[in-house]
Design a protein around this motif. Structure first.
Motif, PDB file in Angstrom:
ATOM      1  N   ASP A 364     -51.299  20.288   2.634  1.00  0.00           N
ATOM      2  CA  ASP A 364     -51.359  18.833   2.779  1.00  0.00           C
ATOM      3  C   ASP A 364     -50.091  18.166   2.269  1.00  0.00           C
ATOM      4  OD1 ASP A 364     -53.850  18.985   3.904  1.00  0.00           O
ATOM      5  OD2 ASP A 364     -54.932  18.587   2.041  1.00  0.00           O
ATOM      6  N   GLN A 365     -49.625  18.585   1.092  1.00  0.00           N
ATOM      7  CA  GLN A 365     -48.445  17.955   0.524  1.00  0.00           C
ATOM      8  C   GLN A 365     -47.183  18.269   1.336  1.00  0.00           C
ATOM      9  OE1 GLN A 365     -48.258  17.444  -3.962  1.00  0.00           O
ATOM     10  NE2 GLN A 365     -49.696  19.143  -3.852  1.00  0.00           N
ATOM     11  N   ILE A 366     -47.061  19.515   1.807  1.00  0.00           N
ATOM     12  CA  ILE A 366     -45.890  19.858   2.612  1.00  0.00           C
ATOM     13  C   ILE A 366     -45.904  19.097   3.935  1.00  0.00           C
ATOM     14  CG2 ILE A 366     -44.742  21.717   3.864  1.00  0.00           C
ATOM     15  CD1 ILE A 366     -45.497  23.601   1.615  1.00  0.00           C
ATOM     16  N   GLU A 370     -43.085  16.581   5.204  1.00  0.00           N
ATOM     17  CA  GLU A 370     -42.406  16.749   6.493  1.00  0.00           C
ATOM     18  C   GLU A 370     -42.472  15.466   7.318  1.00  0.00           C
ATOM     19  OE1 GLU A 370     -43.011  21.554   7.255  1.00  0.00           O
ATOM     20  OE2 GLU A 370     -44.587  20.140   7.812  1.00  0.00           O
ATOM     21  N   GLY A 371     -43.600  14.761   7.240  1.00  0.00           N
ATOM     22  CA  GLY A 371     -43.708  13.491   7.943  1.00  0.00           C
ATOM     23  C   GLY A 371     -42.718  12.471   7.423  1.00  0.00           C
ATOM     24  N   THR A 376     -36.439  10.077   7.928  1.00  0.00           N
ATOM     25  CA  THR A 376     -35.105   9.904   7.348  1.00  0.00           C
ATOM     26  C   THR A 376     -34.123  11.003   7.737  1.00  0.00           C
ATOM     27  OG1 THR A 376     -35.751  11.107   5.343  1.00  0.00           O
ATOM     28  CG2 THR A 376     -36.084   8.714   5.347  1.00  0.00           C
ATOM     29  N   GLY A 377     -34.650  12.196   8.036  1.00  0.00           N
ATOM     30  CA  GLY A 377     -33.797  13.346   8.320  1.00  0.00           C
ATOM     31  C   GLY A 377     -33.490  14.193   7.112  1.00  0.00           C
ATOM     32  N   ALA A 428     -33.881  18.089   6.435  1.00  0.00           N
ATOM     33  CA  ALA A 428     -35.315  18.218   6.729  1.00  0.00           C
ATOM     34  C   ALA A 428     -35.668  19.624   7.212  1.00  0.00           C
ATOM     35  CB  ALA A 428     -35.717  17.179   7.771  1.00  0.00           C
ATOM     36  N   ALA A 429     -34.913  20.170   8.160  1.00  0.00           N
ATOM     37  CA  ALA A 429     -35.250  21.477   8.723  1.00  0.00           C
ATOM     38  C   ALA A 429     -35.159  22.577   7.675  1.00  0.00           C
ATOM     39  CB  ALA A 429     -34.342  21.791   9.911  1.00  0.00           C
TER      40      ALA A 429
END
Length: 585
Positions: A364-366, A370-371, A376-377, A428-429
């Protein structure tokens, strides 16, 4: 200034802080999915804890009886102290209560009641037998945060040092403190961001990160620094350093007295340091394998161009060590033998027990994180800093709350805290890959569990000698977990344990004569067996590593000046990438 004027200014500054807070609550960063996910996970853990307590009411009654018995003993000791009798020894020394005013009977009673209650709360969480490890870790972590926040040292009325300062200054300390708070909120864009050190005391490239050298190569992710030698001859094999990109490289190049880079150069090494870029939204798609290809692999090519040497020794710190060993596994699979030894500082390869950071790791936290990163990137540096500061809340949050806001003092100059505040963003990736594949699913330790640049990697295929350093008080890379990772490479491995924590235990020059370290010539699979067999030595572990690496460094050659080989100098060290700031001015 008379009391009336002080009160008037206090009211004005307090109103400005209230306005800042109202503006902050309207910002989406404080009302995002990450906080909701963290709160939801905590509420779920509390529900499970309550169910466990209700299922065993007898245990709860015994716990309450024990607490009241403790209160009764404290009251008796306090009455004895008021009567002039010497009370029994109090609780274990705590830096929050080191002032002599805390020994006064009233404040000593407050202190001991708080310590007793806080310890009792933690025992209730750790003593429940039917909670899964993840829930227990989460409850323990947030219970400790709750207890730390309610310390009597954090409140004006129950902190004798603050009360004394308030009386002696006529309230000026509180006025200065509110002004500090307003400045910190304005600098943080509505987020309270306490200063940990005097930002004007250090300047990158001047009195910190100032070891002479040149940037000799750069790409979109990193600059490569070659440092200027100070010896006429150097070891044949250069030393490639892969620092973490969660913070900047100059934790290894603070001031001359504690610069690991400077020490390496003095020992006769040609040092090449990767300086990672501070990524913005344009690098959102950069992945973990991009960090490998454009980081250590690109650096190896550049080193050969710069000084004509293919063989190197390599060092990785924290996540830099994780990347280094991942790269070595990739190189083993592709037949690349340029790295001849690897050293890691406080780096995880096996994430079975990730320490207190595990409280932030679940699906849930990850997913929520990610959202947020999708918008923002990158992961904002403030989010990362908050997570790490919570791991040592008393040292990195509440001590500055008391010093800056209650006592109204300016923070003292401290190079390590200057570096700590100079945080970086995460693409982000890359960050999503790292959290999911390392922390959540622990795939790096599995043969073929992770694929990089189309190649399944296997740490057991690493045949080069490895040197692992862990620190005994590390909350980010627990030493037993570092030990578990040291068992994974297939070559001959030396494991060393240092005193202190994640930074101080590593950046510990021999001249400081601080802490200690433990060594053992064998590597039992059980960490407790290793600890029992290990021999303790006073002081820094650096000389042990110097001997180990010196046997693998090749013969001596003439010193190589940066910029005079196959790669011309681009700019002076420490370069421009390290000066990219995440702070909102």
């Amino acid at each position: 200034m008379d009391p009336g004027t002080v009160l008037e200014e206090l009211a004005q500054v307090a109103q400005q802080i209230q306005d800042q807070m109202q503006d902050a609550w309207q910002q989406p960063v404080l009302d995002g999915p990450v906080l909701n996910s963290m709160a939801g996970g905590l509420l779920q853990a509390l529900a499970l804890f309550n169910q466990s307590l209700l299922a065993d009411p007898g245990r709860l009654m015994q716990a309450q009886a024990k607490l009241w018995e403790g209160y009764a003993q404290l009251w008796q000791h306090s009455l004895a102290a008021l009567a002039g009798q010497t009370p029994p020894a109090g609780a274990v020394a705590d830096r929050r209560f080191r002032g002599t005013d805390w020994q006064l009977p009233a404040f000593d009673l407050i202190r001991q009641c708080y310590l007793l209650t806080g310890q009792w709360l933690l025992e209730q969480v750790t003593g429940v037998g039917d909670l899964d490890p993840a829930t227990r870790r989460k409850l323990t972590f947030y219970t400790r945060q709750f207890a730390d926040a309610l310390s009597p040292s954090n409140f004006v009325a129950t902190n004798p040092e603050v009360l004394r300062a308030t009386v002696e200054s006529g309230g000026q300390n509180l006025l200065h403190g509110l002004r500090h708070m307003l400045e910190d909120m304005q600098r943080g864009g509505g987020r309270l961001d306490p200063r940990m050190t005097d930002p004007g005391a250090f300047e990158v490239g001047v009195n910190i990160a100032a070891t002479p050298g040149k940037v000799v190569f750069q790409n979109g992710l990193m600059q490569l620094i070659q440092y200027t030698p100070v010896t006429d001859q150097v070891y044949r094999r250069p030393l490639l350093v892969v620092p973490p990109w969660i913070n900047k490289f100059y934790v290894m190049d603070l001031q001359p007295k504690n610069s690991l880079v400077g020490w390496w150069v003095e020992q006769g090494y040609t040092v090449f340091m990767i300086s990672w870029v501070n990524p913005g939204p344009e690098l959102a798609g950069k992945s973990f394998e991009d960090y490998m290809i454009e980081g250590p692999l690109a650096a190896l090519d550049a080193i050969e161009q710069a000084c004509g040497e293919r063989e190197v020794n390599a060092v990785g710190y924290c996540i830099g060590g994780t990347l280094l060993l991942s790269t070595l596994a990739y190189m083993a699979a592709t037949g690349d033998e340029r790295i001849k030894s690897a050293t890691t500082f406080a780096s995880l390869l096996d994430f079975t027990e990730p320490g207190d950071l595990g409280v932030f790791i679940d699906e849930d936290q990850i997913s929520a994180l990610e959202g947020k990163m999708a918008q923002t990137g990158y992961l904002d540096s403030a989010d990362m800093a908050t997570a790490f500061n919570l791991l040592r809340a008393n040292d990195l949050i509440w001590s500055f709350f008391v010093n800056n806001y209650l006592l109204g003092k300016d923070p003292a100059p401290f190079d390590l805290l200057f570096w700590n505040a100079d945080a970086t963003r995460m693409p982000a990736a890359m960050h999503s890959f790292y959290l999911r594949n390392m922390y959540l699913h622990n795939r790096l330790r599995e043969p073929g569990g992770i694929t990089l640049a189309g190649v399944p990697i296997d740490l057991s295929k690493i045949a080069v000698p490895c040197y692992f350093v862990a620190t005994v008080e590390d909350h980010i890379a627990p030493w037993r977990s570092v030990h578990a990772g040291a068992l994974l490479p297939g070559g001959k491995t030396r494991f060393v344990l240092s005193g202190s924590g994640h930074i101080a235990g590593i950046i510990n020059p021999p001249a400081a004569h601080k802490y200690q370290h433990w060594t053992c010539d064998s590597l039992p699979t059980n960490p407790e067996e290793w600890r029992t067999a290990a021999q303790e030595h006073a002081g820094s572990w650096w000389p042990d590593w110097k001997f180990w690496l010196g046997r693998r460094a090749g013969g001596k050659v003439m010193a190589r000046m940066p910029g005079t080989g196959g790669l011309p100098a681009i700019e002076d060290a420490p370069g421009s990438y390290v000066r990219m700031t995440s702070h909102k001015e």
